[in-house]
Scaffold this motif. Structure first.
Motif, PDB file in Angstrom:
ATOM      1  N   VAL A  55       0.871  -1.176   0.000  1.00  0.00           N
ATOM      2  CA  VAL A  55       0.000   0.000   0.000  1.00  0.00           C
ATOM      3  C   VAL A  55       0.906   1.224   0.000  1.00  0.00           C
ATOM      4  O   VAL A  55       1.751   1.386   0.885  1.00  0.00           O
ATOM      5  N   TYR A  56       0.732   2.060  -1.026  1.00  0.00           N
ATOM      6  CA  TYR A  56       1.553   3.272  -1.118  1.00  0.00           C
ATOM      7  C   TYR A  56       0.790   4.431  -0.490  1.00  0.00           C
ATOM      8  O   TYR A  56      -0.382   4.663  -0.807  1.00  0.00           O
ATOM      9  N   LEU A  57       1.464   5.145   0.403  1.00  0.00           N
ATOM     10  CA  LEU A  57       0.804   6.235   1.134  1.00  0.00           C
ATOM     11  C   LEU A  57       1.329   7.590   0.685  1.00  0.00           C
ATOM     12  O   LEU A  57       2.474   7.727   0.269  1.00  0.00           O
ATOM     13  N   ASP A  58       0.469   8.547   0.818  1.00  0.00           N
ATOM     14  CA  ASP A  58       0.879   9.919   0.557  1.00  0.00           C
ATOM     15  C   ASP A  58       0.101  10.841   1.489  1.00  0.00           C
ATOM     16  O   ASP A  58      -1.060  10.582   1.808  1.00  0.00           O
ATOM     17  N   ASP A 180       2.485  -4.542   3.100  1.00  0.00           N
ATOM     18  CA  ASP A 180       3.693  -3.725   3.208  1.00  0.00           C
ATOM     19  C   ASP A 180       3.310  -2.294   2.854  1.00  0.00           C
ATOM     20  O   ASP A 180       2.283  -2.050   2.227  1.00  0.00           O
ATOM     21  N   LEU A 181       4.131  -1.377   3.297  1.00  0.00           N
ATOM     22  CA  LEU A 181       3.838   0.030   3.013  1.00  0.00           C
ATOM     23  C   LEU A 181       4.934   0.623   2.136  1.00  0.00           C
ATOM     24  O   LEU A 181       6.065   0.127   2.117  1.00  0.00           O
ATOM     25  N   GLY A 182       4.598   1.675   1.432  1.00  0.00           N
ATOM     26  CA  GLY A 182       5.577   2.353   0.586  1.00  0.00           C
ATOM     27  C   GLY A 182       5.177   3.802   0.400  1.00  0.00           C
ATOM     28  O   GLY A 182       4.094   4.218   0.822  1.00  0.00           O
ATOM     29  N   TYR A 212      10.369   5.113   7.038  1.00  0.00           N
ATOM     30  CA  TYR A 212       9.754   3.788   6.969  1.00  0.00           C
ATOM     31  C   TYR A 212      10.535   2.887   7.912  1.00  0.00           C
ATOM     32  O   TYR A 212      11.760   2.894   7.906  1.00  0.00           O
ATOM     33  N   HIS A 213       9.836   2.170   8.740  1.00  0.00           N
ATOM     34  CA  HIS A 213      10.538   1.169   9.535  1.00  0.00           C
ATOM     35  C   HIS A 213       9.596   0.026   9.871  1.00  0.00           C
ATOM     36  O   HIS A 213       8.392   0.114   9.642  1.00  0.00           O
ATOM     37  N   ILE A 214      10.199  -1.021  10.371  1.00  0.00           N
ATOM     38  CA  ILE A 214       9.411  -2.210  10.691  1.00  0.00           C
ATOM     39  C   ILE A 214       9.370  -2.370  12.192  1.00  0.00           C
ATOM     40  O   ILE A 214      10.404  -2.393  12.856  1.00  0.00           O
ATOM     41  N   LEU A 215       8.159  -2.382  12.699  1.00  0.00           N
ATOM     42  CA  LEU A 215       7.970  -2.519  14.138  1.00  0.00           C
ATOM     43  C   LEU A 215       7.971  -3.999  14.489  1.00  0.00           C
ATOM     44  O   LEU A 215       7.152  -4.769  13.975  1.00  0.00           O
ATOM     45  N   ARG A 216       8.897  -4.377  15.348  1.00  0.00           N
ATOM     46  CA  ARG A 216       8.957  -5.789  15.720  1.00  0.00           C
ATOM     47  C   ARG A 216       8.156  -5.988  17.003  1.00  0.00           C
ATOM     48  O   ARG A 216       8.420  -5.366  18.016  1.00  0.00           O
ATOM     49  N   SER A 217       7.166  -6.816  16.903  1.00  0.00           N
ATOM     50  CA  SER A 217       6.364  -7.086  18.097  1.00  0.00           C
ATOM     51  C   SER A 217       6.167  -8.592  18.212  1.00  0.00           C
ATOM     52  O   SER A 217       6.567  -9.358  17.321  1.00  0.00           O
ATOM     53  N   SER A 218       5.559  -9.006  19.304  1.00  0.00           N
ATOM     54  CA  SER A 218       5.422 -10.437  19.553  1.00  0.00           C
ATOM     55  C   SER A 218       4.522 -11.106  18.525  1.00  0.00           C
ATOM     56  O   SER A 218       4.676 -12.276  18.202  1.00  0.00           O
ATOM     57  N   THR A 219       3.572 -10.325  17.984  1.00  0.00           N
ATOM     58  CA  THR A 219       2.647 -10.925  17.028  1.00  0.00           C
ATOM     59  C   THR A 219       3.205 -10.942  15.608  1.00  0.00           C
ATOM     60  O   THR A 219       2.608 -11.554  14.725  1.00  0.00           O
ATOM     61  N   GLY A 220       4.307 -10.263  15.394  1.00  0.00           N
ATOM     62  CA  GLY A 220       4.884 -10.248  14.051  1.00  0.00           C
ATOM     63  C   GLY A 220       5.462  -8.885  13.742  1.00  0.00           C
ATOM     64  O   GLY A 220       5.362  -7.958  14.547  1.00  0.00           O
TER      65      GLY A 220
END
Ligand SMILES: *[C@@H]1O[C@H](CO)[C@@H](O)[C@H](O)[C@H]1NC(C)=O
Ligand SMILES: *[C@@H]1O[C@H](CO)[C@@H](O)[C@H](O)[C@H]1NC(C)=O
Ligand SMILES: *[C@@H]1O[C@H](CO)[C@@H](O)[C@H](O)[C@H]1NC(C)=O
Ligand SMILES: *[C@@H]1O[C@H](CO)[C@@H](O)[C@H](O)[C@H]1NC(C)=O
Ligand SMILES: *[C@@H]1O[C@H](CO)[C@@H](O)[C@H](O)[C@H]1NC(C)=O
Ligand SMILES: *[C@@H]1O[C@H](CO)[C@@H](O)[C@H](O)[C@H]1NC(C)=O
Length: 437
Positions: A55-58, A180-182, A212-220
């Motif tokens: 999904v591309y955001l603006d 995923d985001l972009g 942009y970053h990836i949040l690491r959590s217990s669920t994924g």
């Protein structure tokens, strides 16, 4: 007659029937029906399940509507765009009358569940029912949103403050393997896009940086895009209505040090300044933002000024009290320094010494005529001497007190000057820092 009427009716039906084709035969209808017939909006639209939907955001900030420091909330209005690819919604445009793009109801298709993490209240965002889909299946959801987001607002530099509020977008549930985001535009474009920002408000948009970053959590691992909206306040209105009057009040207060410290008018003057200061602060209390977390430097300065004012006022009162106690002997010398009855007339401070012309010659005469009265004269002279001496002692004490309090006065004056200087320097530094960004 009835025959004619039925004939006309038949003719009319015939005309309507021939001029407007049935809506079901239009290519738009055909295409929409074909696209949505087999469509399941609960299924993520990919043929290969292992493939993530990107999904591309603006984001384009349109206006800053409210900055609520007390509740640490920021209300912004912005244009938001989500674009993603739906593999089940593509068609061959040459088969459908060269239709390149159609609008479909958002409620009928799959849509990503992207939210703003900081949002407190998604208020009055219009619910737009349609999205555009082009023939390759690219869906573009473009909508204005009003967001009330939680933001840590710093007020210590008020009114030269710069606020940095972040808006974090991520899928509420899906991990990065699914959604995923972009970025739709380049990050530089997003950062410097101020075209649609409303300029005539109190706040000025400096930049909208994004990461942009990836949040690491217990669920994924969840993909996140964070937009940092940096805004700065236009301080001119506050400088005119808040800072300059407060500096003037301090200068007036500083001017009171030119009145003699043992002067009762000074108390009246200082009390008036204190009342003026209080009225000023009450009037301005709505303009200065108050937050429980941090106090603005201006508020601290106002309090320090008030403390100095109260200190110098109590010093003046103390001085008058001591001077009055020393002179309790009944001589009601007014301490007013206005109206000419001031220390200028020193003859009131020192009791009138009998001068040579008035007392000298009779004593001289009696000395020759009556030797008995010599003793009397001597006693009188001694009593005069002693009373003079006590007066002198009282005056000596007064002078000591005055000296101490004069010193204190000078000290206070220096503290005033230092505080005023510090205030001015701080404000100038804050302004310089503000304008440098
Ligand atoms: C679209 O349809 C036309 C006509 O049937 C055909 O020639 C063309 O190859 C098709 N295009 C695609 C991408 O399938
Ligand atoms: C559909 O939109 C996407 C993104 O705007 C574009 O890349 C693509 O070429 C478009 N497809 C058609 C057939 O216009
Ligand atoms: C705003 O805050 C973010 C972190 O929350 C930081 O990365 C960014 O540099 C800040 N921007 C400015 C202009 O201070
Ligand atoms: C606001 O000002 C910027 C430049 O400072 C300008 O590019 C932009 O067009 C202005 N926006 C509006 C809505 O006038
Ligand atoms: C001082 O007071 C005396 C009487 O109390 C008066 O005669 C004299 O003019 C006064 N001097 C001045 C300078 O006011
Ligand atoms: C007056 O008092 C002083 C002490 O203050 C003393 O030295 C002096 O002799 C006294 N004069 C008379 C006339 O008593």
């Amino acid at each position: 007659m009835s025959l004619l009427r039925s004939c006309l009716l038949v003719a009319a039906v015939g005309i309507v029937g021939t001029t407007t084709p049935h809506p079901r035969t239009s290519s738009l209808h055909r295409l929409t029906r074909q696209l949505l017939q087999q469509y399941h909006k609960d299924v993520r639209p990919v043929y290969n399940w292992a493939e993530a939907t990107t999904v591309y955001l603006d984001l384009c900030v349109h206006a800053v509507l409210d900055v609520d420091v007390q509740n640490q909330k920021l209300k912004t209005s912005m244009w938001y765009r989500e674009v993603w690819n739906d593999e089940f919604l593509s068609w061959n445009s040459s088969l459908f009358d060269e239709i390149q793009e159609i609008s479909l109801p958002l409620s009928a298709i799959w849509a990503p569940d992207i939210i703003i993490n900081e949002f407190v209240d998604l208020e009055r965002s219009p619910d737009l029912p349609y999205v555009y889909v082009n023939s390759s299946g690219t869906i573009s959801n473009h909508k204005p949103i009003q967001v009330v987001s939680a933001c840590s607002l710093q007020t210590y530099a008020f009114p030269f403050d710069i606020q940095n509020c972040s808006l974090t977008f991520n899928s509420i549930l899906h991990t990065v393997e699914d959604i995923d985001l972009g970025f739709l535009r380049s990050r530089e474009d997003i950062e410097n896009d101020k075209r649609s920002f409303l300029n005539d408000t109190e706040w000025q948009l400096l930049s909208v940086s994004s990461t942009y970053h990836i949040l690491r959590s217990s669920t994924g691992n969840i993909a996140q895009i964070q937009f940092n909206v940096v805004i700065r306040r236009r301080p001119l209105a506050y400088v005119v209505s808040l800072l300059i009057p407060s500096i003037f009040l301090m200068l007036v207060d500083l001017g009171s040090f030119y009145l003699p410290p043992n002067c009762r008018a000074r108390i009246v003057f200082k009390t008036n300044v204190l009342v003026g200061y209080t009225v000023f602060r009450v009037n301005m209390s709505d303009e200065v933002p108050r937050s429980a977390g941090c106090t603005s430097l201006i508020g601290v300065f106002f309090t320090v000024c008030m403390a100095l004012l109260v200190l110098s006022l109590s010093k003046s009162i103390l001085l008058i009290k001591f001077l009055y106690e020393e002179r309790h002997s009944g001589r009601d010398r007014p301490f007013l320094c206005l109206g000419g009855d001031s220390d200028a007339n020193e003859s009131r401070l020192y009791p009138r010494v009998p001068s040579a012309e008035t007392t000298g010659s009779p004593v001289h005469e009696e000395h020759q005529v009556q030797p008995d009265s010599l003793k009397e004269a001597w006693l009188q002279l001694q009593s005069i001497n002693s009373s003079l001496r006590t007066r002198d002692q009282v005056h000596q004490k007064e002078v000591e007190w005055l000296a101490i309090l004069y010193h204190f006065d000078q000290l206070l004056f220096r503290i005033y000057l230092a505080v005023l200087g510090l205030y001015t320097v701080t404000l100038c530094t804050l302004w310089a820092l503000w304008s440098r960004v």
